[in-house]
Each structure stands twice: as C-alpha cells, then as structure tokens.
Design a protein around this motif. Sequence first.
Motif, PDB file in Angstrom:
ATOM      1  N   ALA A  54      15.447  59.057 -13.953  1.00  0.00           N
ATOM      2  CA  ALA A  54      15.419  57.679 -14.441  1.00  0.00           C
ATOM      3  C   ALA A  54      16.807  57.190 -14.851  1.00  0.00           C
ATOM      4  CB  ALA A  54      14.455  57.557 -15.614  1.00  0.00           C
ATOM      5  N   CYS A  55      17.747  58.102 -15.038  1.00  0.00           N
ATOM      6  CA  CYS A  55      19.107  57.724 -15.434  1.00  0.00           C
ATOM      7  C   CYS A  55      19.982  57.356 -14.232  1.00  0.00           C
ATOM      8  CB  CYS A  55      19.760  58.840 -16.233  1.00  0.00           C
ATOM      9  SG  CYS A  55      19.016  59.032 -17.864  1.00  0.00           S
ATOM     10  N   PHE A  56      19.446  57.486 -13.032  1.00  0.00           N
ATOM     11  CA  PHE A  56      20.180  57.141 -11.817  1.00  0.00           C
ATOM     12  C   PHE A  56      19.652  55.812 -11.282  1.00  0.00           C
ATOM     13  CE2 PHE A  56      20.665  61.631 -12.226  1.00  0.00           C
ATOM     14  CZ  PHE A  56      21.915  61.913 -11.716  1.00  0.00           C
ATOM     15  N   GLU A  57      20.569  54.961 -10.864  1.00  0.00           N
ATOM     16  CA  GLU A  57      20.177  53.681 -10.270  1.00  0.00           C
ATOM     17  C   GLU A  57      20.942  53.499  -8.970  1.00  0.00           C
ATOM     18  OE1 GLU A  57      20.502  48.922 -11.166  1.00  0.00           O
ATOM     19  OE2 GLU A  57      20.427  50.278 -12.869  1.00  0.00           O
ATOM     20  N   LYS A  58      20.184  53.342  -7.874  1.00  0.00           N
ATOM     21  CA  LYS A  58      20.818  53.101  -6.579  1.00  0.00           C
ATOM     22  C   LYS A  58      21.147  51.619  -6.478  1.00  0.00           C
ATOM     23  CE  LYS A  58      17.848  55.091  -3.773  1.00  0.00           C
ATOM     24  NZ  LYS A  58      17.276  55.675  -2.562  1.00  0.00           N
ATOM     25  N   LYS A  59      22.301  51.336  -5.896  1.00  0.00           N
ATOM     26  CA  LYS A  59      22.770  49.965  -5.737  1.00  0.00           C
ATOM     27  C   LYS A  59      23.329  49.797  -4.324  1.00  0.00           C
ATOM     28  CE  LYS A  59      23.991  49.119 -10.546  1.00  0.00           C
ATOM     29  NZ  LYS A  59      23.685  47.742 -10.840  1.00  0.00           N
ATOM     30  N   THR A  60      23.641  48.548  -3.979  1.00  0.00           N
ATOM     31  CA  THR A  60      24.270  48.246  -2.701  1.00  0.00           C
ATOM     32  C   THR A  60      25.529  47.441  -2.967  1.00  0.00           C
ATOM     33  OG1 THR A  60      22.099  48.189  -1.634  1.00  0.00           O
ATOM     34  CG2 THR A  60      23.922  47.202  -0.427  1.00  0.00           C
ATOM     35  N   SER A  61      26.637  47.869  -2.379  1.00  0.00           N
ATOM     36  CA  SER A  61      27.915  47.189  -2.587  1.00  0.00           C
ATOM     37  C   SER A  61      27.931  45.857  -1.843  1.00  0.00           C
ATOM     38  CB  SER A  61      29.064  48.068  -2.094  1.00  0.00           C
ATOM     39  OG  SER A  61      29.052  48.124  -0.676  1.00  0.00           O
ATOM     40  N   SER A  62      28.938  45.062  -2.131  1.00  0.00           N
ATOM     41  CA  SER A  62      29.064  43.765  -1.462  1.00  0.00           C
ATOM     42  C   SER A  62      29.273  43.935   0.044  1.00  0.00           C
ATOM     43  CB  SER A  62      30.219  42.966  -2.064  1.00  0.00           C
ATOM     44  OG  SER A  62      31.426  43.708  -1.972  1.00  0.00           O
ATOM     45  N   PHE A  68      25.442  54.835  -6.176  1.00  0.00           N
ATOM     46  CA  PHE A  68      24.591  54.956  -7.355  1.00  0.00           C
ATOM     47  C   PHE A  68      25.431  54.984  -8.613  1.00  0.00           C
ATOM     48  CE2 PHE A  68      25.485  59.329  -6.099  1.00  0.00           C
ATOM     49  CZ  PHE A  68      25.818  59.941  -7.304  1.00  0.00           C
ATOM     50  N   VAL A  69      24.775  54.675  -9.719  1.00  0.00           N
ATOM     51  CA  VAL A  69      25.389  54.792 -11.039  1.00  0.00           C
ATOM     52  C   VAL A  69      24.511  55.706 -11.882  1.00  0.00           C
ATOM     53  CG1 VAL A  69      26.539  52.543 -10.960  1.00  0.00           C
ATOM     54  CG2 VAL A  69      24.248  52.714 -11.960  1.00  0.00           C
ATOM     55  N   VAL A  70      25.139  56.328 -12.883  1.00  0.00           N
ATOM     56  CA  VAL A  70      24.422  57.135 -13.862  1.00  0.00           C
ATOM     57  C   VAL A  70      24.488  56.374 -15.177  1.00  0.00           C
ATOM     58  CG1 VAL A  70      24.300  59.340 -15.079  1.00  0.00           C
ATOM     59  CG2 VAL A  70      25.069  59.275 -12.706  1.00  0.00           C
ATOM     60  N   SER A  81      29.251  56.466  -8.238  1.00  0.00           N
ATOM     61  CA  SER A  81      29.560  57.289  -7.070  1.00  0.00           C
ATOM     62  C   SER A  81      30.494  56.543  -6.128  1.00  0.00           C
ATOM     63  CB  SER A  81      28.274  57.635  -6.318  1.00  0.00           C
ATOM     64  OG  SER A  81      27.783  56.478  -5.633  1.00  0.00           O
ATOM     65  N   GLU A  82      30.867  57.239  -5.067  1.00  0.00           N
ATOM     66  CA  GLU A  82      31.579  56.602  -3.969  1.00  0.00           C
ATOM     67  C   GLU A  82      30.587  55.752  -3.170  1.00  0.00           C
ATOM     68  OE1 GLU A  82      32.907  59.647  -1.260  1.00  0.00           O
ATOM     69  OE2 GLU A  82      30.898  60.389  -0.944  1.00  0.00           O
ATOM     70  N   MET A  83      31.078  55.002  -2.213  1.00  0.00           N
ATOM     71  CA  MET A  83      30.215  54.255  -1.299  1.00  0.00           C
ATOM     72  C   MET A  83      29.798  55.209  -0.178  1.00  0.00           C
ATOM     73  SD  MET A  83      30.208  51.380  -2.741  1.00  0.00           S
ATOM     74  CE  MET A  83      31.157  50.997  -4.192  1.00  0.00           C
ATOM     75  N   TYR A  84      28.521  55.178   0.160  1.00  0.00           N
ATOM     76  CA  TYR A  84      27.999  56.067   1.200  1.00  0.00           C
ATOM     77  C   TYR A  84      27.692  55.292   2.468  1.00  0.00           C
ATOM     78  CZ  TYR A  84      27.496  59.596  -2.438  1.00  0.00           C
ATOM     79  OH  TYR A  84      27.753  60.504  -3.439  1.00  0.00           O
ATOM     80  N   GLU A  85      27.599  56.027   3.559  1.00  0.00           N
ATOM     81  CA  GLU A  85      27.296  55.409   4.857  1.00  0.00           C
ATOM     82  C   GLU A  85      25.797  55.223   5.074  1.00  0.00           C
ATOM     83  OE1 GLU A  85      29.504  54.121   6.984  1.00  0.00           O
ATOM     84  OE2 GLU A  85      31.057  54.654   5.541  1.00  0.00           O
ATOM     85  N   SER A  86      24.975  55.960   4.307  1.00  0.00           N
ATOM     86  CA  SER A  86      23.521  55.868   4.512  1.00  0.00           C
ATOM     87  C   SER A  86      22.793  56.115   3.193  1.00  0.00           C
ATOM     88  CB  SER A  86      23.063  56.904   5.541  1.00  0.00           C
ATOM     89  OG  SER A  86      23.213  58.214   5.007  1.00  0.00           O
TER      90      SER A  86
END
Length: 111
Positions: A54-62, A68-70, A81-86
């Motif tokens: 529950a402490c992790f939140e997935k997001k999408t960059s511009s 994700f953030v913690v 985190s870094e930006m991921y490809e998938s």
Amino acid sequence: MAGKFEIYNDKAGEFRFRLKAANGQTILASEGYKAKSGAENGIESVKKNAADPACFEKKTSSSGKPYFVVKAGNREVIGASEMYESDAACENGIKSVMTNAPGASVEDQTA
C-alpha cells in the motif's frame, strides 16, 4: 552483494539517498534534504514501509512512461523510481525495492 542505500550530496549541496540493487542499478532515489538527518530518516522510512504494498503508488510520467513512488505512513513521498519502458518492468522495480530495502546497508558518501 545485497542492496544498499547510499547517502550523497547533490550539486546544490543537499543530502539525498538512493537505493541500489545487488547489481548496482539504482532502483529508488530521494528528494533533496537540507540536513543529513533528513536523508537518514528517509532511509529508515523506506526500510520500514517497503514491505507494505500500500506504500507504493504507480504513476505515469508526462512522456507516458510508468514509474512508482514510495510513501511514508503519513502518505508523503519519500522516494521515486526511474522511468520504465513497460508496466512489467515497473512491477519488477517495486518487487526489487520490497526485496532489497528492508535489510540494505547504508553507505555514507558525504564524508
């Protein structure tokens, strides 16, 4: 080699931390803190909260890339985190933080 946190100074002289996986890849990075104690508290918060999905939140960059953030117990972001490809790579990043953070050592690179 297990995962480790590194405390370092950024170009502006602020204290930051990053979590590196056993392979040396950075999997989480913090914001800047004025005092080293802020970075140290951030590390302890990540260690404490990494086991809770529950402490992790997935997001999408511009640019459309997943990351994700913690978040701490107070819901403040303590690392990103870094930006991921998938989405699958982002999920693997979350799993890596959950695995590496709780027992990670801390290396102070500011001395």
